[in-house]
Design a protein around this motif. Sequence first.
Motif, PDB file in Angstrom:
ATOM      1  N   THR A 254       0.854  -1.201   0.000  1.00 39.65           N
ATOM      2  CA  THR A 254       0.000   0.000   0.000  1.00 39.65           C
ATOM      3  C   THR A 254       0.886   1.246   0.000  1.00 39.65           C
ATOM      4  OG1 THR A 254      -1.632  -1.169   1.330  1.00 39.65           O
ATOM      5  CG2 THR A 254      -1.774   1.239   1.339  1.00 39.65           C
ATOM      6  N   ASN A 255       1.865   1.244   0.890  1.00 39.63           N
ATOM      7  CA  ASN A 255       2.701   2.436   1.023  1.00 39.63           C
ATOM      8  C   ASN A 255       3.664   2.607  -0.142  1.00 39.63           C
ATOM      9  OD1 ASN A 255       1.470   3.316   3.325  1.00 39.63           O
ATOM     10  ND2 ASN A 255       2.908   2.339   4.702  1.00 39.63           N
ATOM     11  N   LEU A 256       4.077   1.514  -0.773  1.00 32.74           N
ATOM     12  CA  LEU A 256       4.918   1.679  -1.967  1.00 32.74           C
ATOM     13  C   LEU A 256       4.137   2.431  -3.053  1.00 32.74           C
ATOM     14  CD1 LEU A 256       7.444   1.235  -3.625  1.00 32.74           C
ATOM     15  CD2 LEU A 256       6.639  -1.071  -4.189  1.00 32.74           C
ATOM     16  N   ALA A 292      11.366   4.566   1.317  1.00 35.47           N
ATOM     17  CA  ALA A 292      11.201   3.119   1.505  1.00 35.47           C
ATOM     18  C   ALA A 292      10.004   2.833   2.416  1.00 35.47           C
ATOM     19  CB  ALA A 292      12.470   2.533   2.101  1.00 35.47           C
ATOM     20  N   PRO A 293       9.096   1.941   1.995  1.00 30.45           N
ATOM     21  CA  PRO A 293       7.923   1.626   2.832  1.00 30.45           C
ATOM     22  C   PRO A 293       8.294   0.957   4.154  1.00 30.45           C
ATOM     23  CG  PRO A 293       7.577   0.862   0.571  1.00 30.45           C
ATOM     24  CD  PRO A 293       9.006   1.294   0.661  1.00 30.45           C
ATOM     25  N   VAL A 294       9.443   0.306   4.215  1.00 35.37           N
ATOM     26  CA  VAL A 294       9.924  -0.201   5.507  1.00 35.37           C
ATOM     27  C   VAL A 294      11.198   0.579   5.828  1.00 35.37           C
ATOM     28  CG1 VAL A 294      10.851  -2.188   6.762  1.00 35.37           C
ATOM     29  CG2 VAL A 294       8.943  -2.504   5.174  1.00 35.37           C
ATOM     30  N   PRO A 390       1.134  10.396   8.952  1.00 37.48           N
ATOM     31  CA  PRO A 390       1.931   9.204   8.690  1.00 37.48           C
ATOM     32  C   PRO A 390       1.222   7.923   9.128  1.00 37.48           C
ATOM     33  CG  PRO A 390       2.782  10.371  10.617  1.00 37.48           C
ATOM     34  CD  PRO A 390       1.680  11.220  10.063  1.00 37.48           C
ATOM     35  N   THR A 391       1.570   6.819   8.467  1.00 37.32           N
ATOM     36  CA  THR A 391       1.100   5.495   8.887  1.00 37.32           C
ATOM     37  C   THR A 391       1.449   5.294  10.357  1.00 37.32           C
ATOM     38  OG1 THR A 391       1.573   4.662   6.684  1.00 37.32           O
ATOM     39  CG2 THR A 391       1.335   3.016   8.398  1.00 37.32           C
ATOM     40  N   ARG A 392       0.474   4.730  11.103  1.00 37.85           N
ATOM     41  CA  ARG A 392       0.639   4.592  12.557  1.00 37.85           C
ATOM     42  C   ARG A 392       1.550   3.408  12.894  1.00 37.85           C
ATOM     43  NH1 ARG A 392      -3.057   2.853  16.320  1.00 37.85           N
ATOM     44  NH2 ARG A 392      -4.019   1.710  14.635  1.00 37.85           N
ATOM     45  N   SER A 393       2.803   3.520  12.523  1.00 36.99           N
ATOM     46  CA  SER A 393       3.738   2.430  12.771  1.00 36.99           C
ATOM     47  C   SER A 393       5.117   3.047  12.923  1.00 36.99           C
ATOM     48  CB  SER A 393       3.737   1.479  11.578  1.00 36.99           C
ATOM     49  OG  SER A 393       4.876   0.645  11.596  1.00 36.99           O
ATOM     50  N   TYR A 397       6.466   2.900   6.637  1.00 37.64           N
ATOM     51  CA  TYR A 397       6.496   4.331   6.355  1.00 37.64           C
ATOM     52  C   TYR A 397       5.596   4.692   5.178  1.00 37.64           C
ATOM     53  CZ  TYR A 397       8.355   8.758   4.636  1.00 37.64           C
ATOM     54  OH  TYR A 397       8.485  10.051   4.198  1.00 37.64           O
ATOM     55  N   GLY A 398       4.675   5.604   5.431  1.00 36.80           N
ATOM     56  CA  GLY A 398       3.801   6.090   4.369  1.00 36.80           C
ATOM     57  C   GLY A 398       2.780   7.034   4.979  1.00 36.80           C
TER      58      GLY A 398
END
Length: 413
Positions: A254-256, A292-294, A390-393, A397-398
């Motif tokens: 999703t984030n990519l 980078a999504p991670v 931002p993504t809640r993590s 990352y996204g």
Amino acid sequence: MSSANPQGIQAFPDALTDPDAWLEPFDWYREMRTDAPVRYDPSRNAWDVFRYEDVKRVISDNETFSVNPRIAADFEPADEAGQDMILDTMLFQDPPRHDELRDVVDEAFRARAVAEREPRLRELVDTLLDEAIAANDGEFDLVDELAYPFPVIVIADILGVPADDRAQFREWSDSLVAATSGESGDAIAEQQQESLQEMGMYFLSLIQDRREDPQDDLISRIATAELSDGTPLPQQEALGMCMLLLIAGNITTTNLITNAVRCFENNDLFDELAGDEDAIGTAIEEVLRYRAPVQAMTRIARTDVTLGEESIDEGDRLVAWLGSANRDEQKFDESDQFIVDREPTEHLGFGHGTHYCLGAPLARLEARVALSALLSRFDGLAVAETDLSPTRSSFVYGVESLPLQYSGTNDLT
Ligand code: HEM
């Protein structure tokens, strides 16, 4: 703030707890690469590693660094019953067990097997975009309408679980990647336990069904797998495998897709890339480097080791910042520039070595199919004015949502 949680998901460093800082962590990474490339953070009881060569070593030198969170000196099981939240999966196992587990599903994720799915993937994206166009008037949310549902439906298809259950999957996988730091940390950790249990029960019943009545799908392959000594894959590991596949490929892909649209918009690339799938494929690699999504992966030191100028003890936790390695000026020229045709073959967006992302070919294909359809279907595409969250993590990352607007649509050819 809590220290790293038992799944190996570290809480935010102080510098990134503010959502705006986490949206753009790259200046902080640069400072750290210069001033404190390997640093101990007492509040998280973890070492942070920022430079490309160090990060690459930490994630790929299995002799010195382990993925198994249970060997951390400060490891504590999550509850009194001795239960912890670590899935029994390849992601948390070192070789040789890792290799046995990865072999069970490896073939299904090789580039050739994945390429066979391309027509189905195109169909799915077209349907999702048709729905987005039908439901809205010149505007839609990229995450809700395409970037989130698409990878969930694809992995549900591959595994062989009913796609109707995907809203439930979203809840589970979002909950499991959520950060456990901050005031609501304990409540989130409790929610994560619940999600893991529910998801476990769900997959357990599917695995039992497929053992009795195997189908032509990946759950059946996992449910009936034998290891190299001829023994069946233990149930806990079959379960961990299904859950890992569902979680690992969702919010990341999703984030990519979403991060790519942000990079393309910021660099005015929508028109240039539309209709050119090769160029989109190359651009996706630069997104994997640039946003980078991670952003981070964790490891535990297996022995005392010196990294940079620091002495790390056996049992210490390390956080390897992939997102910083990807911006290292010693490795990439003009590292803070998004260069659409850079072809950054050595980015660490999918990790490196033994644990290199199993789903990389699938994620690349999904992103290429989704982005090329998106750029071809719409005229006047633009990101709408919005405040990004931002993504809640603390490692994925996204952004949570990305509203897009358009002035017209093109028919499918
Ligand atoms: C853009 C999307 C993705 C990104 C950025 C990503 C990133 C990563 C990274 C960085 C690792 C290395 C972890 C480590 O070194 O500890 C990894 C491992 C893994 N990924 Fe992905 N991933 C993505 C999509 C997927 C998909 C679609 C799947 C499968 C459906 C998947 C399944 C896995 C699995 C099973 C592992 C563990 C591999 C192992 O331990 O050998 N990922 N991923």
